[in-house]
Design a protein around this motif. Structure first.
Motif, mmCIF file in Angstrom:
data_model
loop_
_atom_site.group_PDB
_atom_site.id
_atom_site.type_symbol
_atom_site.label_atom_id
_atom_site.label_comp_id
_atom_site.label_asym_id
_atom_site.label_seq_id
_atom_site.Cartn_x
_atom_site.Cartn_y
_atom_site.Cartn_z
ATOM 1 N N UNK A 284 0.831 -1.204 0.000
ATOM 2 C CA UNK A 284 0.000 0.000 0.000
ATOM 3 C C UNK A 284 0.865 1.254 0.000
ATOM 4 N N UNK A 285 1.984 1.226 0.740
ATOM 5 C CA UNK A 285 2.886 2.378 0.763
ATOM 6 C C UNK A 285 3.550 2.596 -0.592
ATOM 7 N N UNK A 286 3.989 1.513 -1.213
ATOM 8 C CA UNK A 286 4.765 1.626 -2.444
ATOM 9 C C UNK A 286 3.905 1.878 -3.681
ATOM 10 N N UNK B 45 -8.086 7.999 2.579
ATOM 11 C CA UNK B 45 -9.088 7.685 3.584
ATOM 12 C C UNK B 45 -8.398 7.468 4.933
ATOM 13 N N UNK B 46 -9.033 7.915 6.017
ATOM 14 C CA UNK B 46 -8.479 7.671 7.354
ATOM 15 C C UNK B 46 -8.418 6.179 7.649
ATOM 16 N N UNK B 47 -9.207 5.402 6.919
ATOM 17 C CA UNK B 47 -9.225 3.958 7.106
ATOM 18 C C UNK B 47 -8.302 3.217 6.164
ATOM 19 N N UNK B 48 -7.241 3.856 5.705
ATOM 20 C CA UNK B 48 -6.344 3.211 4.746
ATOM 21 C C UNK B 48 -5.507 2.125 5.417
ATOM 22 N N UNK B 49 -4.903 1.268 4.599
ATOM 23 C CA UNK B 49 -4.158 0.115 5.113
ATOM 24 C C UNK B 49 -2.990 0.512 6.005
ATOM 25 N N UNK B 50 -2.332 1.612 5.680
ATOM 26 C CA UNK B 50 -1.181 2.039 6.482
ATOM 27 C C UNK B 50 -1.650 2.467 7.878
#
Length: 518
Positions: free
Chosen positions: A199-201, A447-452
């Motif tokens: 998700x970061x990359x 989104x505040x609910x993102x995977x990170x």
């Protein structure tokens, strides 16, 4: 091949989410009236996972004007042997959504599958969005084939059993598809790390559906000193609502027609098909699910993590109920290393961090919960079946309210806060916080609910699953089980090397997942 303008649109949506370019949406009234979105501005979505929970979610997503569902995917074609929370509830929801009181005819059982999802989408679009002239929805058994063939695809929504979450989300992110997924990120710590890293990359927009917002009021009360120094937090649920501690199947019933068992197994080791593994029952197996903590802990623990800026715990200790068996007239505790027990409690310890002193978080499930605090009992009340309790050296907060009630009233008066408004009855309308993900796909903030954002809590839940499994096995052998000390940087338990096997999956050939290029 998709038309060139569609490819450009897809690539443009992806690039904006990565922050490469700005994105502007033409006002809906210009495009054809309130609620109308031009087809070229819609987010194309593949819907992966069409069981009962998937169908229930689908009924919200077909009504989202910004989204066009173009493909569905599930190993089950169409079946009526699903398990749900009521006999006809899902069928009745479908009928209401489609405005068709006779939808599905007089079938018996509980129905779901990819053909059911395809029918719902096409029927709804034909009735509600006929002017947009959508093509028919593509249908796939295998998500890998879907991702290869569906070239004009912006996003995927994943509603499968837990053991497939990492495999599907990683495959989608590597193709630069935006991802919205049901909890958890994975039921293995190593896979949680892979998903977060991807998700970061990748730069795509991600969202975990368990997100419910931060405990802003609770955090402020703690910072205001309303309960003194925070010492510990208790979080609990009355789940499971499905059978757990199941024995390994010994019979081998035939694989149902139109069900691809090998695709359903995905990365997990091969074994004979059995209905005890599938549908709602997957939650109770170590290989396929995550028990009650994965089912509900993502909802209730994640806000705690955000409120207290919690890191990954350095110590995890689990205790579980035991079960007995009688073999040849001898009663003994049953050896067990394949499905979750009915009741667990887990203690997470956190080092001092930021403005917070060392903290302890307790998880309880299977109907277990803390004993009722005296301040609550004095009001003739007891703890609810599920909840969160923050315990300080000078008070407590239960589900965002100081206890007893007079302390909450005094706090509101002192701070000049208004009385809380009654919560509306009924379920959540629309797609709720999923709308934040839609906005992120279109170039808005993440989104505040993102995977990170979910990373630390997701890893803690997967650690709890490993600790439950380890402690049950060791306790039955030794009558004692130590707390597991965890080195987050090395991703390993430092005092019990034999527990590290539970942090990773034992992949079958062709399904190994790695942190590779994204």
């Amino acid at each position: 091949m998709a038309p060139t303008d569609d490819i450009n649109r897809r690539e443009f949506l992806a690039s904006t989410a990565a922050g490469v370019a700005a994105f502007s949406i033409v006002p809906r009234h210009v495009l054809g009236g309130p609620g109308h979105v031009a087809p070229s501005d819609k987010i194309t979505m593949a819907y992966i996972g069409c069981g009962t929970q998937g169908i229930r979610e689908l009924l919200r997503w077909v009504a989202v004007p910004d989204v066009q569902i173009t493909a569905v995917c599930d190993p089950v074609k169409d079946a009526t042997n699903y398990i749900d929370w009521s006999r006809t509830g899902l069928r009745d929801e479908v009928r209401r959504t489609l405005g068709d009181p006779g939808w599905g005819g007089d079938y018996t059982g509980i129905r779901a599958g990819r053909d059911v999802a395809k029918n719902i989408i096409e029927t709804y679009y034909a009735k509600q969005r006929a002017a947009e002239k959508f093509r028919s929805v593509a249908s796939y058994v295998d998500f890998r084939e879907l991702l290869e063939k569906e070239r004009d695809l912006d996003s995927v929504k994943i509603m499968t059993p837990d053991h497939l979450h990492a495999a599907i989300s990683l495959a989608a992110m590597r193709k630069r598809k935006h991802v919205i997924m049901h909890k958890p990120l994975s039921n293995r710590v190593a896979e949680v790390r892979m998903v977060v890293d991807a998700a970061k990359k990748s730069g795509v927009a991600t969202h975990l559906l368990a997100w419910r917002g931060p405990l802003t009021a609770t955090r402020q009360m703690i910072l205001d000193g309303a309960i003194g120094n925070l010492k510990e937090i208790h979080d609990w649920t009355d789940r499971p609502y499905w059978p757990q501690e199941l024995p390994l199947p010994t019979d081998t019933p035939p694989i149902p027609a139109d069900f691809d068992w090998q695709v359903w197994l995905g990365p997990e080791r091969d074994r004979p098909y059995h209905p005890s593994y599938t549908h709602a029952l997957f939650r109770g197996w170590y290989d396929f699910g995550g028990g009650s903590i994965a089912d509900m802990g993502n909802y209730s623990m994640w806000p705690i993590y955000m409120a207290l800026d919690l890191p990954v715990p350095y110590s995890i200790e689990a205790q579980s109920n035991s079960s007995a068996q009688i073999v040849d007239h001898v009663s003994t505790v049953a050896p067990h290393d394949f499905s979750y027990p009915y009741a667990n409690r887990v203690r997470f310890r956190f080092a001092a961090h930021g403005q917070w002193q060392p903290l302890t978080l307790y998880w309880h499930d299977g109907g277990m919960r803390p004993f009722t605090p005296d301040a609550l009992a004095a009001e003739g009340k007891s703890l609810p079946a599920a909840g969160t309790l923050f315990v300080g050296d000078a008070g407590m907060i239960l589900n965002n309210e100081l206890i007893p009630a007079k302390r909450m009233q005094d706090y509101r008066t002192a701070k000049g806060l208004p009385e809380p408004q009654p919560r509306p009855r009924g379920g959540e309308a629309g797609i709720g916080l999923g709308a934040d993900w839609v906005a992120a796909v279109k170039g808005g903030p993440a989104s505040a609910g993102n995977f990170v954002s979910a990373a630390n809590c997701a890893e803690a839940i997967a650690l709890a699953q490993a600790a439950i499994r380890y402690s049950r096995k060791v306790f039955r052998a030794n009558r004692t089980a130590p707390a597991l000390l965890y080195d987050a940087q090395k991703m390993e338990f430092t005092n019990a090397s034999d527990a590290n096997q539970y942090l990773r999956r034992d992949y079958r050939d062709g399904w190994t997942l790695t942190n590779g290029e994204v």
